[in-house]
Scaffold this motif. Structure first.
Motif, PDB file in Angstrom:
ATOM      1  N   ARG B  40       0.864  -1.180   0.000  1.00 42.84           N
ATOM      2  CA  ARG B  40       0.000   0.000   0.000  1.00 42.84           C
ATOM      3  C   ARG B  40       0.899   1.228   0.000  1.00 42.84           C
ATOM      4  O   ARG B  40       1.816   1.325   0.814  1.00 42.84           O
ATOM      5  CB  ARG B  40      -0.853   0.013   1.277  1.00 42.84           C
ATOM      6  CG  ARG B  40      -1.717   1.248   1.455  1.00 42.84           C
ATOM      7  CD  ARG B  40      -2.055   1.418   2.934  1.00 42.84           C
ATOM      8  NE  ARG B  40      -3.107   2.381   3.172  1.00 42.84           N
ATOM      9  CZ  ARG B  40      -2.897   3.686   3.349  1.00 42.84           C
ATOM     10  NH1 ARG B  40      -1.669   4.186   3.274  1.00 42.84           N
ATOM     11  NH2 ARG B  40      -3.909   4.489   3.593  1.00 42.84           N
ATOM     12  N   ALA B  42       1.625   5.416   0.386  1.00 46.48           N
ATOM     13  CA  ALA B  42       1.230   6.365   1.429  1.00 46.48           C
ATOM     14  C   ALA B  42      -0.160   6.941   1.156  1.00 46.48           C
ATOM     15  O   ALA B  42      -0.924   7.216   2.081  1.00 46.48           O
ATOM     16  CB  ALA B  42       2.252   7.481   1.519  1.00 46.48           C
ATOM     17  N   ALA B  43      -0.486   7.119  -0.129  1.00 48.71           N
ATOM     18  CA  ALA B  43      -1.790   7.707  -0.468  1.00 48.71           C
ATOM     19  C   ALA B  43      -2.921   6.686  -0.386  1.00 48.71           C
ATOM     20  O   ALA B  43      -4.084   7.052  -0.408  1.00 48.71           O
ATOM     21  CB  ALA B  43      -1.746   8.279  -1.873  1.00 48.71           C
ATOM     22  N   GLY B  44      -2.578   5.440  -0.295  1.00 46.77           N
ATOM     23  CA  GLY B  44      -3.622   4.413  -0.198  1.00 46.77           C
ATOM     24  C   GLY B  44      -3.728   3.540  -1.431  1.00 46.77           C
ATOM     25  O   GLY B  44      -4.381   2.513  -1.396  1.00 46.77           O
ATOM     26  N   ALA B  45      -3.081   3.944  -2.522  1.00 45.64           N
ATOM     27  CA  ALA B  45      -3.116   3.119  -3.734  1.00 45.64           C
ATOM     28  C   ALA B  45      -2.143   1.946  -3.578  1.00 45.64           C
ATOM     29  O   ALA B  45      -1.241   1.986  -2.748  1.00 45.64           O
ATOM     30  CB  ALA B  45      -2.732   3.965  -4.942  1.00 45.64           C
ATOM     31  N   GLU B  46      -2.346   0.915  -4.413  1.00 43.14           N
ATOM     32  CA  GLU B  46      -1.478  -0.257  -4.295  1.00 43.14           C
ATOM     33  C   GLU B  46      -0.229  -0.111  -5.162  1.00 43.14           C
ATOM     34  O   GLU B  46      -0.258   0.543  -6.205  1.00 43.14           O
ATOM     35  CB  GLU B  46      -2.214  -1.525  -4.735  1.00 43.14           C
ATOM     36  CG  GLU B  46      -3.179  -2.043  -3.709  1.00 43.14           C
ATOM     37  CD  GLU B  46      -4.474  -1.274  -3.698  1.00 43.14           C
ATOM     38  OE1 GLU B  46      -4.918  -0.865  -4.785  1.00 43.14           O
ATOM     39  OE2 GLU B  46      -5.019  -1.045  -2.605  1.00 43.14           O
ATOM     40  N   GLU B  57       5.052  -8.866   8.335  1.00 42.39           N
ATOM     41  CA  GLU B  57       4.327  -8.174   9.407  1.00 42.39           C
ATOM     42  C   GLU B  57       3.342  -9.113  10.091  1.00 42.39           C
ATOM     43  O   GLU B  57       3.249  -9.159  11.316  1.00 42.39           O
ATOM     44  CB  GLU B  57       3.591  -6.962   8.830  1.00 42.39           C
ATOM     45  CG  GLU B  57       2.882  -6.144   9.906  1.00 42.39           C
ATOM     46  CD  GLU B  57       2.199  -4.913   9.335  1.00 42.39           C
ATOM     47  OE1 GLU B  57       2.616  -4.432   8.269  1.00 42.39           O
ATOM     48  OE2 GLU B  57       1.238  -4.437   9.969  1.00 42.39           O
ATOM     49  N   ILE B 247      -8.897  -3.409   5.265  1.00 39.57           N
ATOM     50  CA  ILE B 247      -9.396  -3.150   3.913  1.00 39.57           C
ATOM     51  C   ILE B 247     -10.242  -1.880   3.843  1.00 39.57           C
ATOM     52  O   ILE B 247     -10.057  -1.060   2.947  1.00 39.57           O
ATOM     53  CB  ILE B 247     -10.182  -4.374   3.398  1.00 39.57           C
ATOM     54  CG1 ILE B 247      -9.193  -5.505   3.110  1.00 39.57           C
ATOM     55  CG2 ILE B 247     -10.987  -4.039   2.144  1.00 39.57           C
ATOM     56  CD1 ILE B 247      -9.803  -6.798   2.665  1.00 39.57           C
ATOM     57  N   ILE B 248     -11.130  -1.710   4.798  1.00 41.16           N
ATOM     58  CA  ILE B 248     -12.056  -0.578   4.727  1.00 41.16           C
ATOM     59  C   ILE B 248     -11.479   0.681   5.387  1.00 41.16           C
ATOM     60  O   ILE B 248     -11.473   1.751   4.785  1.00 41.16           O
ATOM     61  CB  ILE B 248     -13.407  -0.940   5.382  1.00 41.16           C
ATOM     62  CG1 ILE B 248     -14.037  -2.142   4.671  1.00 41.16           C
ATOM     63  CG2 ILE B 248     -14.351   0.254   5.375  1.00 41.16           C
ATOM     64  CD1 ILE B 248     -14.468  -1.899   3.256  1.00 41.16           C
ATOM     65  N   THR B 249     -11.007   0.584   6.621  1.00 40.68           N
ATOM     66  CA  THR B 249     -10.570   1.796   7.322  1.00 40.68           C
ATOM     67  C   THR B 249      -9.188   2.240   6.878  1.00 40.68           C
ATOM     68  O   THR B 249      -8.963   3.418   6.605  1.00 40.68           O
ATOM     69  CB  THR B 249     -10.553   1.539   8.841  1.00 40.68           C
ATOM     70  OG1 THR B 249     -11.824   1.030   9.230  1.00 40.68           O
ATOM     71  CG2 THR B 249     -10.274   2.821   9.608  1.00 40.68           C
ATOM     72  N   GLN B 250      -8.248   1.291   6.807  1.00 39.63           N
ATOM     73  CA  GLN B 250      -6.871   1.674   6.473  1.00 39.63           C
ATOM     74  C   GLN B 250      -6.611   1.642   4.967  1.00 39.63           C
ATOM     75  O   GLN B 250      -5.535   2.026   4.529  1.00 39.63           O
ATOM     76  CB  GLN B 250      -5.899   0.732   7.179  1.00 39.63           C
ATOM     77  CG  GLN B 250      -5.988   0.813   8.696  1.00 39.63           C
ATOM     78  CD  GLN B 250      -5.361  -0.396   9.386  1.00 39.63           C
ATOM     79  OE1 GLN B 250      -4.649  -1.167   8.774  1.00 39.63           O
ATOM     80  NE2 GLN B 250      -5.643  -0.555  10.671  1.00 39.63           N
ATOM     81  N   LEU B 251      -7.576   1.200   4.204  1.00 36.59           N
ATOM     82  CA  LEU B 251      -7.434   1.074   2.738  1.00 36.59           C
ATOM     83  C   LEU B 251      -6.195   0.271   2.372  1.00 36.59           C
ATOM     84  O   LEU B 251      -5.566   0.509   1.339  1.00 36.59           O
ATOM     85  CB  LEU B 251      -7.358   2.440   2.068  1.00 36.59           C
ATOM     86  CG  LEU B 251      -8.665   3.058   1.618  1.00 36.59           C
ATOM     87  CD1 LEU B 251      -8.387   4.313   0.827  1.00 36.59           C
ATOM     88  CD2 LEU B 251      -9.495   2.094   0.802  1.00 36.59           C
ATOM     89  N   ASN B 252      -5.811  -0.654   3.237  1.00 37.94           N
ATOM     90  CA  ASN B 252      -4.617  -1.456   2.990  1.00 37.94           C
ATOM     91  C   ASN B 252      -5.064  -2.830   2.500  1.00 37.94           C
ATOM     92  O   ASN B 252      -5.062  -3.823   3.233  1.00 37.94           O
ATOM     93  CB  ASN B 252      -3.800  -1.569   4.283  1.00 37.94           C
ATOM     94  CG  ASN B 252      -2.397  -2.063   4.027  1.00 37.94           C
ATOM     95  OD1 ASN B 252      -2.130  -2.676   2.993  1.00 37.94           O
ATOM     96  ND2 ASN B 252      -1.497  -1.802   4.952  1.00 37.94           N
ATOM     97  N   TRP B 253      -5.455  -2.879   1.235  1.00 38.93           N
ATOM     98  CA  TRP B 253      -5.954  -4.139   0.663  1.00 38.93           C
ATOM     99  C   TRP B 253      -4.895  -5.233   0.677  1.00 38.93           C
ATOM    100  O   TRP B 253      -5.219  -6.390   0.924  1.00 38.93           O
ATOM    101  CB  TRP B 253      -6.487  -3.892  -0.755  1.00 38.93           C
ATOM    102  CG  TRP B 253      -7.757  -3.098  -0.769  1.00 38.93           C
ATOM    103  CD1 TRP B 253      -8.270  -2.348   0.244  1.00 38.93           C
ATOM    104  CD2 TRP B 253      -8.690  -2.971  -1.850  1.00 38.93           C
ATOM    105  NE1 TRP B 253      -9.448  -1.753  -0.136  1.00 38.93           N
ATOM    106  CE2 TRP B 253      -9.721  -2.124  -1.414  1.00 38.93           C
ATOM    107  CE3 TRP B 253      -8.740  -3.475  -3.133  1.00 38.93           C
ATOM    108  CZ2 TRP B 253     -10.803  -1.772  -2.228  1.00 38.93           C
ATOM    109  CZ3 TRP B 253      -9.819  -3.138  -3.962  1.00 38.93           C
ATOM    110  CH2 TRP B 253     -10.833  -2.295  -3.504  1.00 38.93           C
ATOM    111  N   LEU B 255      -2.460  -5.817   2.870  1.00 36.34           N
ATOM    112  CA  LEU B 255      -2.371  -6.398   4.216  1.00 36.34           C
ATOM    113  C   LEU B 255      -3.655  -7.154   4.551  1.00 36.34           C
ATOM    114  O   LEU B 255      -3.615  -8.250   5.121  1.00 36.34           O
ATOM    115  CB  LEU B 255      -2.127  -5.298   5.258  1.00 36.34           C
ATOM    116  CG  LEU B 255      -2.061  -5.762   6.708  1.00 36.34           C
ATOM    117  CD1 LEU B 255      -0.904  -6.728   6.922  1.00 36.34           C
ATOM    118  CD2 LEU B 255      -1.937  -4.582   7.667  1.00 36.34           C
TER     119      LEU B 255
END
Lengths: 381, 288
Positions: B40, B42-46, B57, B247-253, B255
């Motif tokens: 992910r 910093a902006a949230g894109a992959e 992690e 996935i939803i809050t951190q937009l870290n698909w 992870l």
């Protein structure tokens, strides 16, 4: 080469015998399946310059009803473009939906705050509004527009629509006005109310209040460890971190919790229902605004016209009275009703100088680390 | 019919199901596996690529391990409660000679007509500070102040048992209902007491149903996130809540994908071990 040309070329090859019937049908079937997976007919309609319909997503309830009655139906009558309205539970959930959708599938959304505007911009979801097509934008409080313009190089991808605060809500049966005024945000750390304190589960709000509780500027936190400690202290006293406005209202009215942060409009709704709930803006309390965001890939002229409808004073006032948040209309330019003038957070001057908003650059810069750390801290780490 | 056509027939008949499993299960899981190796930004894109950061992690951070163990513990407790509470009504309905047996079965599936979320939220009105239970206890003078029943692990387990009990009851019912009554008569005629007859005949023959119900309850409770969200306190998250947050809050698909795979593999491993011990073939018999 567009899809029609590809089909015609394949058909020619089938007719001249260079592709047999089975291969021809297989390729047609595969292309149909790919079309079904990668894009839908609605996407094409939405992307057309003059679409048959455009999609609006919001929070549902009375707000959607007001939009439907005062904006969507008149808009459809005038333009012939149908507005399909959907709902979402929060900006995070919605952004996940947009990212897994197709360009043009989602058009307008009633989103929160400057933080989300900036986040959407960084993900490449911002459009560029032609302000000449939105004459009612001139009635909107300039301070609300300026924070968006700073992010998108002076342009707008959204129009500000309403604003409010997230401040201290408390049940007067158990807590006096004087006590809240004296303790401010630190009342959420008072062990006297262990098991009777609530809070919004949103990581930004938790950190903002952690900063206030450690006497720091939320938009320039110097000691983040002190903030995490404050959040841990709060966590150990909290009964429940609520996740929706409905849950907030239920916890307060059922006496499950005596004090929490709360959204000004929801607390006003409880007060109007006769519940003796106090609401106090502590020093440095959190202000926010909501906007009507136009997503990249949308049919711009049609969306701009709808946005203009939504900014008609009649519509904006009706929505504001429904959701109990002041509209973004400048009180110096538009005559507002007494009901709106009595809403919490309403600024008669229209400058909003008394409210504190998220500094989008600062919070977005820390979003990845802080949101992940908060997830751990909330669970006891 | 030629041999070739005869051999191909099962595959032709199976092709709709295999197609559905491939496109609705295998392909999405493959996408999730691929996603788990991305990063992910910093902006949230992959950031597409082959990175092991998410996996490092997940495996090195005690936070995920602890929540996973906590999730499995809650799932086991829930399953045990479902077995204890579900066996009796299932036995009663199966053995009942009443003409209202069909009605009793209907009552068993009645909860499925109401949304799971609504059913979970109904506990707030029962166990809340001003809910029915606290009011009743205060009315009879048994307590002076409301007791805090909600927003703790006990409330989460209660909500899960409420949700999953019908799955257990129906599985056990099918299993007991299929037992040949002549076996029970035979055991009684050979001198067994009613309890001995139950212990030596009914219980062993109903174990496949109990095992099937247990497996369903365990897997469904280990994968839930709504119940802890509604009935749990700040510390009562389960593993699926972490997936949701990533996935939803951190937009870290990426992870969130790695976490999903971990849960899938752990539950898959448990089902495999369960298969070795209880035998899924045996369990399948409980469905007739």
């Amino acid at each position: 080469m567009d899809d029609t040309n590809r089909y015609e070329r394949l058909l020619d090859r089938y007719r001249d015998g260079s592709v047999n019937r089975r291969s021809f049908l297989s390729l047609i079937g595969a292309s149909a399946a790919a079309y079904g997976v990668m894009g839908s007919p609605f996407t094409k309609f939405a992307q057309a310059a003059t679409p048959d319909q455009i999609r609006f997503d919001g929070w549902g309830g009375v707000v959607s009803e007001a939009f439907r009655k005062f904006a969507f139906d008149p808009y459809a009558a005038k333009t012939g473009i149908k507005v399909v309205d959907g709902t979402f539970g929060g900006a995070d959930e919605y952004i996940a939906r947009i990212r897994s959708g197709q360009p043009g599938e989602f058009n307008l959304a009633h989103l929160s705050g400057v933080f989300d505007y900036s986040r959407y911009h960084e993900l490449g979801l911002t459009s560029e509004l032609n302000e000449a097509n939105i004459p009612n934008l001139s009635n909107v409080i300039p301070a609300l527009q300026d924070v968006f313009r700073k992010i998108t190089d002076g342009k707008l991808s959204a129009v500000p629509y309403d604003y409010g605060t997230t401040s201290i809500a408390y049940n007067r049966k158990f807590i006096t006005d004087e006590e809240v005024k004296e303790k401010g945000a630190k009342i959420l750390l008072d062990p006297k109310y262990k098991g009777k304190i609530g809070g919004w589960s949103d990581w930004k709000t938790r950190i903002w209040y952690g900063a206030l509780q450690t006497d720091q500027n939320p938009n320039d936190i110097k000691d983040i460890e002190a903030v995490w400690d404050a959040i841990r202290t709060n966590r150990d006293l909290v009964l429940k971190y609520w996740t929706s406005g409905a849950e907030l209202m239920s916890l307060l009215t059922e006496d499950e919790i005596y004090v929490t942060e709360g959204w000004s409009g929801r607390i006003k709704a409880l007060q109007d229902q006769g519940h003796d709930i106090g609401y106090f803006d502590p020093k440095g309390g959190l202000g926010w605004q909501e906007c009507i965001f136009v997503i990249k890939g949308s049919p711009m002229e049609a969306c701009e016209e709808l946005v203009n409808f939504m900014l008609e004073p009649e519509v904006a006032i009706a929505v504001a009275e429904g959701q109990l948040y002041p509209p973004s209309l400048d009180p110096q330019k538009v005559k507002l009703t007494d009901k709106i003038k009595n809403l919490p957070a309403f600024d008669p001057a229209g400058t909003l100088s008394g409210l504190n908003f998220f500094n989008a650059d600062y919070w977005n810069g820390n979003e990845a680390d802080w949101s992940k750390t908060y997830s751990r801290v909330e669970r006891g780490y | 019919m030629s041999d070739q056509a005869y051999t191909a027939r099962p595959w032709i008949l199976l092709s709709p199901a295999l197609g559905a499993v491939t496109f609705l299960l295998a392909v999405p899981v493959l996408f999730i596996i691929i996603y788990s190796f991305w990063l992910r930004s910093a902006a949230g894109a992959e950031i597409p690529g082959f990175f092991l950061d998410n996996w490092k992690e997940v495996f090195s951070d005690a936070f995920y391990r602890d929540i996973l163990f906590s999730t499995l513990r809650i799932a086991v407790i829930t399953t045990v409660f479902c077995a204890l509470l579900g066996y009796v009504p299932a036995y009663f309905v199966a053995m009942s000679q009443t003409q209202f047996k069909a009605l009793l079965l209907l009552l068993l599936i009645l909860p499925f007509w109401i949304s799971y979320i609504i059913r979970t939220m109904s506990w707030i009105n029962i166990l809340g500070a001003s809910g029915a239970l606290n009011r009743t206890l205060i009315y009879f003078g048994l307590i002076a102040e409301p007791v805090q029943f909600l927003y703790n692990e006990g409330a989460v387990i209660l909500g899960l048992v409420h949700f999953l009990l019908p799955f257990m009851v129906l599985n056990v019912f099918v299993s007991i209902d299929g037992i040949d009554r002549n076996l029970l008569d035979a055991s009684r005629s050979l001198g067994a007491s009613g309890f001995q007859s139950f212990r030596e005949v009914t219980l062993p023959l109903s174990l496949p149903g109990l095992a099937a119900g247990g497996l369903l309850c365990f897997v469904l409770s280990a994968g839930t996130y709504i119940t802890p969200l509604i009935l749990g306190g700040p510390r009562d998250a389960m593993f699926a809540n972490l997936v949701f947050e990533a996935i939803i809050t951190q937009l870290n698909w990426p992870l969130g994908s790695a976490l999903s795979i971990v849960l899938l593999v752990v539950l898959g491993a448990i089902v495999t071990v369960y298969n070795r011990l209880a035998g899924l073939g045996q369990i399948a018999k409980s469905f007739g």
